[in-house]
Write a protein that holds these residues in place. Structure first.
Motif, short mmCIF file in Angstrom:
data_model
loop_
_atom_site.label_atom_id
_atom_site.label_comp_id
_atom_site.label_asym_id
_atom_site.label_seq_id
_atom_site.Cartn_x
_atom_site.Cartn_y
_atom_site.Cartn_z
N ASP A 183 15.33 23.23 -12.54
CA ASP A 183 15.82 24.61 -12.73
C ASP A 183 14.84 25.56 -12.05
N ALA A 184 15.23 26.83 -11.96
CA ALA A 184 14.38 27.86 -11.37
C ALA A 184 14.63 29.17 -12.07
N GLY A 185 13.61 30.03 -12.11
CA GLY A 185 13.77 31.31 -12.78
C GLY A 185 12.46 32.06 -12.86
N MET A 186 12.27 32.80 -13.96
CA MET A 186 11.08 33.63 -14.17
C MET A 186 10.19 33.01 -15.23
N ALA A 187 8.86 32.91 -14.91
CA ALA A 187 7.89 32.41 -15.88
C ALA A 187 7.26 33.61 -16.59
N VAL A 188 7.21 33.53 -17.92
CA VAL A 188 6.68 34.63 -18.74
C VAL A 188 5.61 34.05 -19.66
N VAL A 246 7.18 30.73 -21.37
CA VAL A 246 8.64 30.68 -21.33
C VAL A 246 9.10 30.66 -19.88
N LEU A 247 10.13 29.85 -19.59
CA LEU A 247 10.83 29.90 -18.31
C LEU A 247 12.25 30.37 -18.56
N LEU A 248 12.61 31.52 -18.01
CA LEU A 248 13.96 32.05 -18.10
C LEU A 248 14.71 31.59 -16.86
N GLY A 249 15.37 30.45 -16.96
CA GLY A 249 16.02 29.84 -15.81
C GLY A 249 17.51 30.09 -15.75
N GLY A 250 18.12 29.63 -14.67
CA GLY A 250 19.55 29.82 -14.50
C GLY A 250 20.36 28.94 -15.43
N ARG A 251 19.80 27.82 -15.88
CA ARG A 251 20.52 26.91 -16.78
C ARG A 251 20.16 27.10 -18.24
N GLY A 252 19.27 27.99 -18.51
CA GLY A 252 18.86 28.19 -19.89
C GLY A 252 17.39 28.57 -19.98
N GLN A 272 9.67 27.36 -10.79
CA GLN A 272 10.62 26.26 -10.88
C GLN A 272 10.25 25.35 -12.04
N LEU A 273 11.26 24.91 -12.76
CA LEU A 273 11.06 23.97 -13.86
C LEU A 273 11.04 22.56 -13.29
N VAL A 274 10.01 21.79 -13.64
CA VAL A 274 9.89 20.41 -13.17
C VAL A 274 9.78 19.49 -14.37
N GLU A 275 10.23 18.24 -14.18
CA GLU A 275 10.13 17.21 -15.22
C GLU A 275 9.60 15.93 -14.59
N VAL A 276 8.83 15.18 -15.38
CA VAL A 276 8.24 13.93 -14.91
C VAL A 276 9.21 12.80 -15.24
N ARG A 277 9.46 11.95 -14.25
CA ARG A 277 10.43 10.87 -14.45
C ARG A 277 9.90 9.76 -15.34
#
Length: 385
Positions: free
Chosen positions: A115-120, A127-133, A79-84
């Motif tokens: 976002d969520a996806g595959m980490a490579v 790289v994160l290949l997520g559903g939003r990009g 999962q892609l995370v961001e700090v506020r």
């Protein structure tokens, strides 16, 4: 027929049996824990030596690779995370730190999933290949990298992005991901050998912590204090009471129950007044003595002497500094009173390393150097805190 010693008693044999069972059980538990850690370190050593990817590993991934870029590892659940809030992360390094404990599958405060996806992991970037990009973190542009010690979150800062972002991984896959990311970053800066040396050092330090098989207790080693319920503690408490009770009795002065002198007070008028006044009927008798009773004194109990800090030491001498043989942070700046609790080698403070124990039991501050404990049989293990 019960076993007896020369005095005809059997409690010595029971004491020896209990002590041997307890020691063997403790030893086996410590050895299992040591073996698990040793297997994990050797697995990391083999992974660090054989961690190589290929261009074919990226076949089927929606990811364009550069000419000299290869895929090293892929994780389908990330999962892609961001700090506020704005934060500053420490610079990326090659430290291989053993996990302090199991990671909990939770998200730290101030971190949101976007976002969520595959980490490579490739040889040039994460790289994160997520559903939003797609989200890239190139190793050459990283300015900060931090692994959360309590949760499976890794945060990254890069030059071309203001907001800090990172990945939230499954708790069981996070340790391998962090180690492989360290290897990939080390390859990018041509420092794979430094990671291998660090793992070899961890294996060598762990080998010094291998528990020793305990010696067998014999019935002849039993003491009378072992026959008393509670052992030495009961004997010590009884001895303390035997000393304190007489002192309290002496302090209370039982020979004078009032605790002070008696003061006589006149209860009848003087003779000169008896000749002029007529006789009067007798009045009820009044007390002839008035006693002043002082406040009883309390026996003061002795103030207990400060005792050294108790805790797991794994065989280290009892000390208030928290130094032990259990593994942890190396001690490069020991306390000034370290030689009061440990047997320091001559010229101890001339050492320029970390605190280690030599094979003859003395301690040296030259850990990590080629001549550490050179005149004391070599280094046995590292002292940590």
């Amino acid at each position: 027929m019960a076993k007896t010693d020369s005095t005809g008693s059997t409690w010595r044999y029971r004491w020896a049996h209990r002590q041997n069972v307890r020691r063997v059980s403790t030893y086996r538990g410590a050895e299992r824990a040591w073996r698990r850690r040793d297997d994990e370190l050797r697995r990391l050593r083999a992974l660090a030596a054989d961690f190589h990817g290929s261009a074919a590993a990226g076949a089927g991934l929606p990811l364009e690779l550069a000419t000299d870029e290869v895929v090293l590892w892929a994780l389908p659940a990330a999962q892609l995370v961001e700090v506020r809030h704005t934060t500053v992360l420490p610079a990326p390094d090659l430290t291989v730190a053993p996990p302090a404990g199991p990671l909990r599958p939770r998200r730290p405060d101030g971190v949101r999933v976007t976002d969520a996806g595959m980490a490579v992991i490739t040889s040039r970037r994460l790289v994160l290949l997520g559903g939003r990009g797609r989200r890239d973190w190139a190793y050459g542009r990283m300015t900060g990298l931090a692994h959360d010690p309590a949760s499976p979150v890794t945060l990254i800062q890069v030059l071309d992005r203001r907001r800090t972002s990172g990945l939230l991984l499954p708790a069981d896959a996070a340790p391998d991901f962090r180690f492989k990311l360290t290897l990939a970053f080390a390859d990018a800066i041509e420092q794979r050998a430094a990671v291998l040396d660090q793992v070899d050092e961890l294996i060598a330090e762990h080998a010094q912590l291998k528990p020793f098989r305990p010696a067998v207790n014999t019935p002849g080693q039993a003491r009378l204090s072992s026959f008393v319920p509670g052992g030495r503690r009961t004997v010590a408490v009884a001895a303390a009471l035997a000393l304190l009770v007489p002192a309290a009795l002496i302090e209370s002065d039982p020979s004078d129950p009032t605790g002070g002198p008696e003061v006589a007070v006149a209860a009848t008028p003087s003779a000169s007044h008896e000749s002029t006044r007529p006789a009067t009927p007798p009045t009820p008798a009044t007390p002839a003595l008035a006693r002043s009773i002082p406040t009883p004194k309390l026996a003061k109990s002795p103030r207990p002497a400060p005792s050294p800090t108790r805790g797991p030491r794994c065989g280290a001498p009892e000390n208030p500094l928290g130094y032990n043989f259990c593994g942890g942070t190396r001690i490069r700046r020991p306390a000034a009173e370290v030689c009061d609790w440990f047997d320091c080698v001559p010229q101890f403070w001339a050492g320029r390393g970390y605190l280690v124990q030599c094979r003859d039991g003395s301690v040296s501050l030259a850990g990590g150097g080629p001549k550490a404990c050179g005149e004391h049989g070599g280094v046995r293990r590292t002292i940590t805190k």
